[in-house]
Structures are given as structure tokens and as C-alpha cells.
Motif scaffolding. Structure first.
Motif, PDB file in Angstrom:
ATOM      1  N   GLU A 244       0.834  -1.210   0.000  1.00  0.00           N
ATOM      2  CA  GLU A 244       0.000   0.000   0.000  1.00  0.00           C
ATOM      3  C   GLU A 244       0.866   1.257   0.000  1.00  0.00           C
ATOM      4  O   GLU A 244       0.699   2.165   0.819  1.00  0.00           O
ATOM      5  N   ILE A 245       1.789   1.309  -0.944  1.00  0.00           N
ATOM      6  CA  ILE A 245       2.687   2.446  -1.082  1.00  0.00           C
ATOM      7  C   ILE A 245       1.912   3.724  -1.373  1.00  0.00           C
ATOM      8  O   ILE A 245       2.377   4.836  -1.094  1.00  0.00           O
ATOM      9  N   GLY A 246       0.708   3.601  -1.899  1.00  0.00           N
ATOM     10  CA  GLY A 246      -0.121   4.776  -2.185  1.00  0.00           C
ATOM     11  C   GLY A 246      -0.553   5.515  -0.938  1.00  0.00           C
ATOM     12  O   GLY A 246      -0.969   6.678  -1.008  1.00  0.00           O
ATOM     13  N   ASP A 247      -0.453   4.855   0.239  1.00  0.00           N
ATOM     14  CA  ASP A 247      -0.812   5.499   1.498  1.00  0.00           C
ATOM     15  C   ASP A 247       0.378   6.184   2.159  1.00  0.00           C
ATOM     16  O   ASP A 247       0.262   6.694   3.269  1.00  0.00           O
ATOM     17  N   PHE A 248       1.529   6.174   1.486  1.00  0.00           N
ATOM     18  CA  PHE A 248       2.732   6.810   2.023  1.00  0.00           C
ATOM     19  C   PHE A 248       2.514   8.320   2.048  1.00  0.00           C
ATOM     20  O   PHE A 248       2.213   8.927   1.026  1.00  0.00           O
ATOM     21  N   LYS A 249       2.697   8.943   3.207  1.00  0.00           N
ATOM     22  CA  LYS A 249       2.392  10.368   3.308  1.00  0.00           C
ATOM     23  C   LYS A 249       3.366  11.186   2.465  1.00  0.00           C
ATOM     24  O   LYS A 249       4.552  10.882   2.351  1.00  0.00           O
ATOM     25  N   LEU A 250       2.845  12.238   1.863  1.00  0.00           N
ATOM     26  CA  LEU A 250       3.584  13.057   0.913  1.00  0.00           C
ATOM     27  C   LEU A 250       4.859  13.648   1.525  1.00  0.00           C
ATOM     28  O   LEU A 250       5.895  13.722   0.858  1.00  0.00           O
ATOM     29  N   GLU A 251       4.800  14.036   2.790  1.00  0.00           N
ATOM     30  CA  GLU A 251       5.940  14.680   3.435  1.00  0.00           C
ATOM     31  C   GLU A 251       7.157  13.763   3.532  1.00  0.00           C
ATOM     32  O   GLU A 251       8.292  14.227   3.609  1.00  0.00           O
ATOM     33  N   SER A 252       6.948  12.455   3.546  1.00  0.00           N
ATOM     34  CA  SER A 252       8.059  11.510   3.710  1.00  0.00           C
ATOM     35  C   SER A 252       8.526  10.907   2.386  1.00  0.00           C
ATOM     36  O   SER A 252       9.511  10.163   2.358  1.00  0.00           O
ATOM     37  N   GLN A 253       7.829  11.219   1.308  1.00  0.00           N
ATOM     38  CA  GLN A 253       8.152  10.569   0.040  1.00  0.00           C
ATOM     39  C   GLN A 253       9.534  10.952  -0.485  1.00  0.00           C
ATOM     40  O   GLN A 253      10.200  10.150  -1.142  1.00  0.00           O
TER      41      GLN A 253
END
Length: 460
Positions: A244-253
């Protein structure tokens, strides 16, 4: 998940048992530890895939144990562990049928390689499975069920991908088996003897995402009472599966992108970079391209992850695999709960084969497990379906007939509902309606609804 293979450890020393068990657990093996005296009193009757025996504790007991396993279960290989001054005993063990022997102190990597080699040798010698349990023949993929063209293509692509270190993005609906494919890729890769580590981003609280992946130092934030290594370090030299990489928060990408590009991590609270040698396999049920367009997922990270894309088909698009999955799941479930395998009524078999299964393979297995556990007889019927599926079936089958509706209109309504239930699959719909595919096509064309009914569903 892939079936965990069980290793029996025959070792008198408690510390030796603990070390071996912990190491095998890190490599996704289940272990049973016993002493020679325990086996003398009560032989192990559980399903065991391989035996590791400490030869130095009692040579005679060890030889007897090898004889026992060779006579009772000749397909179970035995590996002996011995000191360098006990070579004669090791030779005797090999003559009794031991598959390999290793010197003390045992090199963990050599032990894992020996285990994998022995298990593969057993698998390669096993007879071809019958058509009801057909699986891919590639090493590491033997526990994945699927003979459909779509799944065979996935197997072929995944097998080729496994031999590289390329980043893989596995996409598909929830329940299609993305983690299972990821683990199979690892097991079929040169990294197979190293750790396979998983992390589900949907299950990690937002404020702990970076700590979970990159680790942290003691006191780096409230609650960090000790230094902890992250999943990347845990997967060093192996494979990290990020679900579920799509749930990775934008700030940590951005930090994840840096790791993928530079192979270095910086734990929270530390100013020292650490090198990690990790092959990343990511998965998602989201449409990442859409998330990129919406500004919720970094475009550069998307392209860095999407080096090789494996798109798993939903179960409704590979109906020919359902009978195989049902057969496999029933065997697994009945073995786990120690219950005799039930028969399935013809009506239930047809329902299982034709149902759309929005939850895919996971939903099918859960449905079967519920029916088997709660069944009171040796025959499963439509009455044994979980309540949710029975209500869904009743809703699909109900057709409200307004006063004055003509027979032709009623037929049209029945065909449209059946097509909807089968996601536009004309073959299954015709079978359910008791007519030929040609007759169904002729009626759809005459009503002018063929295209609008099938446009969004496909024909598979």
C-alpha cells in the motif's frame, strides 16, 4: 501468503535450539525444537519438511533418527551438524540417508543455502501435480495457484524479474495476492537466503512512518526509549516489500526517493548515513497515476518505483482458476482445523465459479473457511454461504415486475442483471440464463444494449 515450511531441530542444548529457531524465523521458516530424549519418548508426528540434527550429542540416537525419518517419511531430508573431529559419524549419517552435513560452528548462510537446496531437490523429484492443483513450475512459485493465461503471464514475468535487482511495482485490486507474488519473487531471486521484510503503509500511523522505515535513535522523539533499526536495515541484503505504497504520506516521500536512489538511510535523531543493500518491491491497490495528477504522490517517486510493473488480474477476470483455488483452499483449511474435507453441491460449485468476488482471492478463501468451520455435515450447499453473500445473491436474483410489464421486457431485465452480476462476461451470463452465447448476443444486438452493457466490463 506462501505456505511456511517447517524445520524440525533435534538439539539437546537450549541455547543452540534458540539460536537456530530465531535464525530460521528470520528467513520465514517455522521451526520445532526437541531434544534427542524427547523424540525417544514421543516421535514428532507433525508435518515436517526438513530435519536438522545435532550429531555430537549422541551419534547412535542421531543415526536412529535418520533411519526413522527415512522409513516413515523418505521425502523429508535430514541435515546433520557436527564438529570437525566427528567426520566418521558424519559419513555414517550420510550412508543412512542424510542429505548434507555441516561443521560447527555453523555458518548461518551455509545452513540456509543447504536447507533451500535440499527442499528444492525434494520439490524437483516430486511428481507433476494433477490438473486440479496446477501451479507454476518455477522455483519459488510452486505454492501459487493459477493456470489461466493471465496468471501464467504473471508467473513468467515475475520469474524473469526475480533474477534482477530492479524495483518492482505490483498493482491490482485488494485481495489479488500482491504480497504473495512479492514473496515468490524474493524466494526465486539471488537474495533468497537473505531476509524478506514487509511493511504495510496503511497500517502504520503517520507520525511513525519514518521511524518504521528508517529507524530512530534513543530519545529522538517522545516515546523513543531505545534505539531501533528500521525496516530498511532489517532487510539489508534482502528484499523489502512495501505494501500500500499509495498510502505513504507526501511529506516523507522525498526521503524514500533518496533511499531508492542513493541506498542510504538516516535514522531519526542521527546525523550519520547508513548504507543499505535492499531490493524494493512495492504494491498498491490505488491508481498512482491519478494520485500523481492530484498532487498526492510525487511524480519522480512514481517513476522510480514503476521500473517494472506487474498488474495482477482480479479474480473475476480469471474464472477458470476458481475451481483450482477452491480445491487448494479446502485442503489447506481442513488440514489447519483438522476436519474432514466436505463435498460441494453442484449449485454451490456453480455459484462459486460465477460469482464476481469483489474481494478477490482473499474473499473466496474467507468464504470457504467460514463455511467449512460452521458446517454441520459433510456437504456444503448454498445454505452454508455466509449471510452477506446470501443477501447479495438474493438482491441480485430479485426482479421487481411492475404491473403490465411484457415478457420481452422481463427477459431483457433478467439478462441485464445477469450481465451486471458477471461483469459483462457473456459466456458465464449465457450459461446462467440457460441459453447459448450466440442467442444472448443476438438479443443484445436487437435491443441495442450490447455496447452500453459491456463497455465498462470487458468480456473476460
Amino acid at each position: 501468503m506462501l505456505k511456511q515450511q517447517t524445520i524440525l531441530i533435534i538439539e539437546d542444548g537450549k541455547s543452540g535450539q534458540a539460536v537456530l529457531s530465531d535464525f530460521l524465523r528470520q528467513h520465514n521458516f517455522h521451526s520445532i525444537t526437541v531434544s534427542h530424549s524427547q523424540l525417544t519418548n514421543r516421535p514428532v508426528e507433525q508435518n515436517v519438511d526438513l530435519v536438522v540434527i545435532d550429531l555430537d550429542q549422541s551419534t547412535q540416537d542421531t543415526l536412529q533418527q535418520i533411519q526413522y525419518w527415512k522409513s516413515r517419511k523418505p521425502e523429508v531430508p535430514c541435515i546433520v551438524v557436527t564438529s570437525s573431529d566427528n567426520i566418521d559419524a558424519a559419513v555414517a549419517a550420510m550412508k543412512q540417508g542424510a542429505a548434507d552435513y555441516l561443521h560447527k560452528p555453523v555458518n548461518p548462510e551455509k545452513l540456509i543455502r543447504s536447507i533451500i537446496t535440499c527442499l528444492r531437490a525434494v520439490r524437483d523429484k516430486s511428481p507433476q501435480m494433477n490438473s486440479s492443483r496446477l501451479r507454476t513450475s518455477h522455483q519459488g512459485f510452486e505454492n501459487i495457484v493459477g493456470q489461466s493465461t493471465a496468471m501464467q503471464e504473471i508467473f513468467e514475468d515475475a520469474c524473469r524479474v526475480a533474477q534482477t535487482d530492479s524495483t518492482v511495482l505490483i498493482t491490482g485490486e485488494s485481495g489479488t495476492g500482491k504480497e504473495l507474488i512479492a514473496e515468490a519473487i524474493h524466494r526465486n531471486s539471488p537474495r533468497a537466503v537473505e531476509p524478506f521484510v514487509t511493511v504495510n503503509m496503511a497500517a502504520v500511523p503517520e507520525h511513525l512512518v519514518e521511524s518504521e522505515l528508517f529507524g530512530h535513535t534513543k530519545g529522538s522523539f517522545t516515546g523513543a526509549t531505545e534505539t531501533r533499526r528500521g525496516r530498511f536495515e532489517a532487510a539489508h541484503r534482502g528484499t523489502l516489500f512495501i505494501d500500500e505504497i499509495g498510502d505513504f504520506k507526501l511529506e516523507s516521500q522525498a526521503k524514500l526517493l533518496r533511499v531508492l536512489e542513493n541506498h542510504t538511510i538516516t535514522p531519526i535523531g542521527s546525523n550519520q548515513d547508513r548504507h543499505v543493500d535492499v531490493r524494493v518491491v512495492a504494491a498498491t491497490s490505488h491508481n498512482l497515476e491519478k494520485l500523481v495528477e492530484e498532487g498526492r504522490f510525487r511524480e519522480d517517486l512514481y517513476y522510480r518505483l514503476n521500473v517494472i510493473n506487474l498488474k495482477l488480474p482480479p479474480l473475476r477476470n480469471r474464472n477458470e482458476d476458481i475451481a483450482l483455488l477452491v480445491d487448494s483452499f479446502l485442503n489447506q483449511i481442513c488440514e489447519q482445523i483438522q476436519k474432514k474435507r466436505p463435498e460441494l453441491s453442484p449449485e454451490l460449485q456453480q455459484y462459486l465459479a460465477n460469482h464476481s468476488w469483489p474481494g478477490n482471492v482473499r474473499q473466496l478463501r474467507n468464504c470457504l473457511e467460514s463455511m467449512v468451520v460452521l458446517s454441520k455435515s459433510g456437504m456444503l450447499t448454498m445454505d452454508d454461504l455466509p449471510d452477506m453473500l446470501r443477501k447479495s445473491e438474493a438482491a441480485h436474483d430479485s426482479i421487481i415486475i411492475p404491473e403490465g410489464m411484457r415478457l420481452e421486457e422481463l427477459e431483457r431485465k433478467a439478462i441485464q442483471q445477469t450481465l451486471s452480476r458477471n461483469h459483462g462476461n457473456r459466456t458465464h451470463s449465457a450459461k446462467s440464463l440457460g441459453m447459448s452465447v450466440r442467442t444472448l448476443q443476438r438479443k443484445l444486438k436487437a435491443w441495442g444494449i450490447r455496447e452500453q452493457t459491456l463497455a465498462h466490463h470487458g468480456d473476460s
